[in-house]
Motif scaffolding. Sequence first.
Motif, PDB file in Angstrom:
ATOM      1  N   ALA A 289       0.809  -1.224   0.000  1.00 26.20           N
ATOM      2  CA  ALA A 289       0.000   0.000   0.000  1.00 26.20           C
ATOM      3  C   ALA A 289       0.836   1.265   0.000  1.00 26.20           C
ATOM      4  CB  ALA A 289      -0.930   0.006   1.215  1.00 26.20           C
ATOM      5  N   ALA A 290       2.056   1.203   0.546  1.00 22.62           N
ATOM      6  CA  ALA A 290       2.856   2.422   0.735  1.00 22.62           C
ATOM      7  C   ALA A 290       3.780   2.721  -0.429  1.00 22.62           C
ATOM      8  CB  ALA A 290       3.683   2.301   2.024  1.00 22.62           C
ATOM      9  N   PRO A 308      -4.723  16.056  -1.304  1.00 23.99           N
ATOM     10  CA  PRO A 308      -3.599  15.655  -0.453  1.00 23.99           C
ATOM     11  C   PRO A 308      -3.253  16.698   0.605  1.00 23.99           C
ATOM     12  CG  PRO A 308      -2.854  16.140  -2.689  1.00 23.99           C
ATOM     13  CD  PRO A 308      -4.333  16.109  -2.725  1.00 23.99           C
ATOM     14  N   LEU A 309      -3.409  17.982   0.291  1.00 19.62           N
ATOM     15  CA  LEU A 309      -3.153  19.019   1.296  1.00 19.62           C
ATOM     16  C   LEU A 309      -4.142  18.884   2.448  1.00 19.62           C
ATOM     17  CD1 LEU A 309      -1.612  21.533   2.211  1.00 19.62           C
ATOM     18  CD2 LEU A 309      -3.240  22.921   0.886  1.00 19.62           C
ATOM     19  N   GLY A 310      -5.400  18.581   2.126  1.00 17.44           N
ATOM     20  CA  GLY A 310      -6.402  18.362   3.165  1.00 17.44           C
ATOM     21  C   GLY A 310      -6.053  17.197   4.063  1.00 17.44           C
ATOM     22  N   VAL A 311      -5.438  16.155   3.482  1.00 15.83           N
ATOM     23  CA  VAL A 311      -5.021  15.001   4.281  1.00 15.83           C
ATOM     24  C   VAL A 311      -3.917  15.399   5.259  1.00 15.83           C
ATOM     25  CG1 VAL A 311      -3.917  12.734   4.189  1.00 15.83           C
ATOM     26  CG2 VAL A 311      -5.698  13.316   2.530  1.00 15.83           C
ATOM     27  N   SER A 361      -5.614   4.781   7.133  1.00 17.82           N
ATOM     28  CA  SER A 361      -5.684   5.920   6.213  1.00 17.82           C
ATOM     29  C   SER A 361      -5.274   5.517   4.795  1.00 17.82           C
ATOM     30  CB  SER A 361      -4.791   7.059   6.712  1.00 17.82           C
ATOM     31  OG  SER A 361      -5.315   7.622   7.897  1.00 17.82           O
ATOM     32  N   LEU A 362      -4.237   4.684   4.671  1.00 18.22           N
ATOM     33  CA  LEU A 362      -3.851   4.188   3.348  1.00 18.22           C
ATOM     34  C   LEU A 362      -4.969   3.365   2.726  1.00 18.22           C
ATOM     35  CD1 LEU A 362      -0.137   3.079   3.945  1.00 18.22           C
ATOM     36  CD2 LEU A 362      -0.925   5.073   2.664  1.00 18.22           C
ATOM     37  N   LEU A 363      -5.635   2.564   3.548  1.00 15.59           N
ATOM     38  CA  LEU A 363      -6.750   1.756   3.056  1.00 15.59           C
ATOM     39  C   LEU A 363      -7.887   2.650   2.555  1.00 15.59           C
ATOM     40  CD1 LEU A 363      -8.320  -0.918   2.730  1.00 15.59           C
ATOM     41  CD2 LEU A 363      -9.005  -0.702   5.125  1.00 15.59           C
ATOM     42  N   ILE A 364      -8.258   3.665   3.342  1.00 19.38           N
ATOM     43  CA  ILE A 364      -9.362   4.540   2.954  1.00 19.38           C
ATOM     44  C   ILE A 364      -9.000   5.344   1.713  1.00 19.38           C
ATOM     45  CG2 ILE A 364     -10.830   6.460   3.699  1.00 19.38           C
ATOM     46  CD1 ILE A 364     -10.635   5.439   6.532  1.00 19.38           C
ATOM     47  N   ALA A 365      -7.724   5.725   1.556  1.00 19.66           N
ATOM     48  CA  ALA A 365      -7.303   6.461   0.361  1.00 19.66           C
ATOM     49  C   ALA A 365      -7.559   5.633  -0.899  1.00 19.66           C
ATOM     50  CB  ALA A 365      -5.830   6.825   0.472  1.00 19.66           C
ATOM     51  N   GLU A 366      -7.330   4.331  -0.828  1.00 20.25           N
ATOM     52  CA  GLU A 366      -7.603   3.465  -1.981  1.00 20.25           C
ATOM     53  C   GLU A 366      -9.100   3.306  -2.211  1.00 20.25           C
ATOM     54  OE1 GLU A 366      -5.591  -0.210  -2.070  1.00 20.25           O
ATOM     55  OE2 GLU A 366      -3.582   0.670  -2.052  1.00 20.25           O
ATOM     56  N   LEU A 367      -9.868   3.200  -1.119  1.00 15.41           N
ATOM     57  CA  LEU A 367     -11.311   3.009  -1.250  1.00 15.41           C
ATOM     58  C   LEU A 367     -12.013   4.279  -1.717  1.00 15.41           C
ATOM     59  CD1 LEU A 367     -12.025   0.982   2.036  1.00 15.41           C
ATOM     60  CD2 LEU A 367     -11.711   0.091  -0.277  1.00 15.41           C
ATOM     61  N   LYS A 380      -2.169   8.966  -0.787  1.00 21.61           N
ATOM     62  CA  LYS A 380      -1.345   8.028  -0.010  1.00 21.61           C
ATOM     63  C   LYS A 380       0.002   8.649   0.328  1.00 21.61           C
ATOM     64  CE  LYS A 380      -1.450   3.732  -1.636  1.00 21.61           C
ATOM     65  NZ  LYS A 380      -1.543   2.648  -2.635  1.00 21.61           N
ATOM     66  N   ALA A 381       0.580   9.405  -0.622  1.00 20.39           N
ATOM     67  CA  ALA A 381       1.816  10.131  -0.316  1.00 20.39           C
ATOM     68  C   ALA A 381       1.570  11.155   0.783  1.00 20.39           C
ATOM     69  CB  ALA A 381       2.345  10.817  -1.578  1.00 20.39           C
ATOM     70  N   ALA A 382       0.402  11.795   0.755  1.00 21.96           N
ATOM     71  CA  ALA A 382       0.060  12.767   1.796  1.00 21.96           C
ATOM     72  C   ALA A 382      -0.083  12.090   3.160  1.00 21.96           C
ATOM     73  CB  ALA A 382      -1.240  13.478   1.428  1.00 21.96           C
ATOM     74  N   VAL A 383      -0.639  10.875   3.174  1.00 25.00           N
ATOM     75  CA  VAL A 383      -0.733  10.122   4.434  1.00 25.00           C
ATOM     76  C   VAL A 383       0.661   9.860   5.002  1.00 25.00           C
ATOM     77  CG1 VAL A 383      -1.365   7.894   5.437  1.00 25.00           C
ATOM     78  CG2 VAL A 383      -2.959   9.064   3.902  1.00 25.00           C
ATOM     79  N   LEU A 384       1.587   9.441   4.134  1.00 19.86           N
ATOM     80  CA  LEU A 384       2.949   9.165   4.586  1.00 19.86           C
ATOM     81  C   LEU A 384       3.616  10.428   5.113  1.00 19.86           C
ATOM     82  CD1 LEU A 384       4.184   6.803   1.717  1.00 19.86           C
ATOM     83  CD2 LEU A 384       3.265   6.160   3.940  1.00 19.86           C
TER      84      LEU A 384
END
Length: 410
Positions: A289-290, A308-311, A361-367, A380-384
């Motif tokens: 996922a990452a 992504p900024l919002g994340v 969060s990575l899971l929800i980004a994909e969903l 996902k980059a924003a989550v990281l």
Amino acid sequence: MSDRPTPRRQFLGRLPLPERAFLADALRAETVGGVLLLCAAVLALVWANAWPGSYQNVLDWSFGPNTPLHLHLSLDTWAKDGLLAVFFFVAGVELKRELVAGELRDPKAAALPVVAAVCGVALPAIVYALVNLGPNGELHGWAIPTATDIAFALGVLAVVGSRLPSSLRAFLLTLAVVDDLIAILIIAIFYSHGIKLWALGLAVLGLVLFYALHRMRVHGWYLYLPLAFVIWALMHESGIHATVAGVAMGLMLRCTKDPGEEHSPAEHIEHLVRPFSAGFCVPVFALFAAGVAIGPQAIGQVFTQASPLGVVVGLLVGKTVGIFGGTWLAARFTKAELNPELEWGDVFALAVLAGIGFTVSLLIAELAFPDDHQLAERDKAAVLIGSLLCALVAAVLLRLRNRRYQRMEA
């Protein structure tokens, strides 16, 4: 002297019992689970950026039967739907234990972490929505910054907070358990599509059978393991995210001991499953996922595109203000009280730490963006990036709090 030959050690063979026990105990520690998760994420980033074609080919490789249920799935889907079901099963057991014997048993004691968890979910979603109100915004990803990664958060706390009060860890654990419950409800309600009622009905019947067998004190992994897989497969077929099956079965386990039992079934099963979850399921999910493109252009897009900024802002600001503000308001205007061992500086540092939103969060980004792969990758980059910023800031704050307690002890 004996002529008996010395037994040869098999390469990658089954470890002796003491070594297996030591390895399993190590995988139950938050620090080890956090380190494995971090290593998997780093490996995914290196692999996806150095050999992107190879990484994507592995993700897309599919296996499994097409009949009677559609289980011919890619490795990526097996990881996020299958392996994470084990993670959520453990989360369900933790929640059940907290409800029966932990902080959530006493409403007065549970009020602060529960309010903190609810506010820590609501405010990041609001912050994300505010950032995405413009014409280029993407409101469908509002839930991405709402989750806290318990493995990473507890790992950081264990590494840098050796002198901090134990009640701080209990506060974080209770908060994260409630956070996980809210996350799974969000996934089930908002990110499930095309519900097949026949499959959902059969999955519910399977859960009823699982509960009945457990309550009748029927024992045998050879019964429960196949039944659990059938329930998971039916839930996956129904269109509701398959991790819901994991948390549902976890919540059904009995947390009280019968006469003659040394441990309750929930405690015993969690003790067995946690090393598999922390040592294999979550790191493998992170590996698949990452793996996002991280370069100057990608990082620039994280801070210039609305979603992504919002994340990032949701994780760093929304989580902190939501958890700290919710805790303060509950302590100020209700009968709930902050544990006397803790100070508000501890709660603030903990609120920043809870912004680490890696796994869920990575899971929800994909969903959230199944049809927009590029946007999902940016989020996902924003989550990281957001999780890394929260971890660094929280580590500094917790280290300062740790030194304070160290001086108090001295």
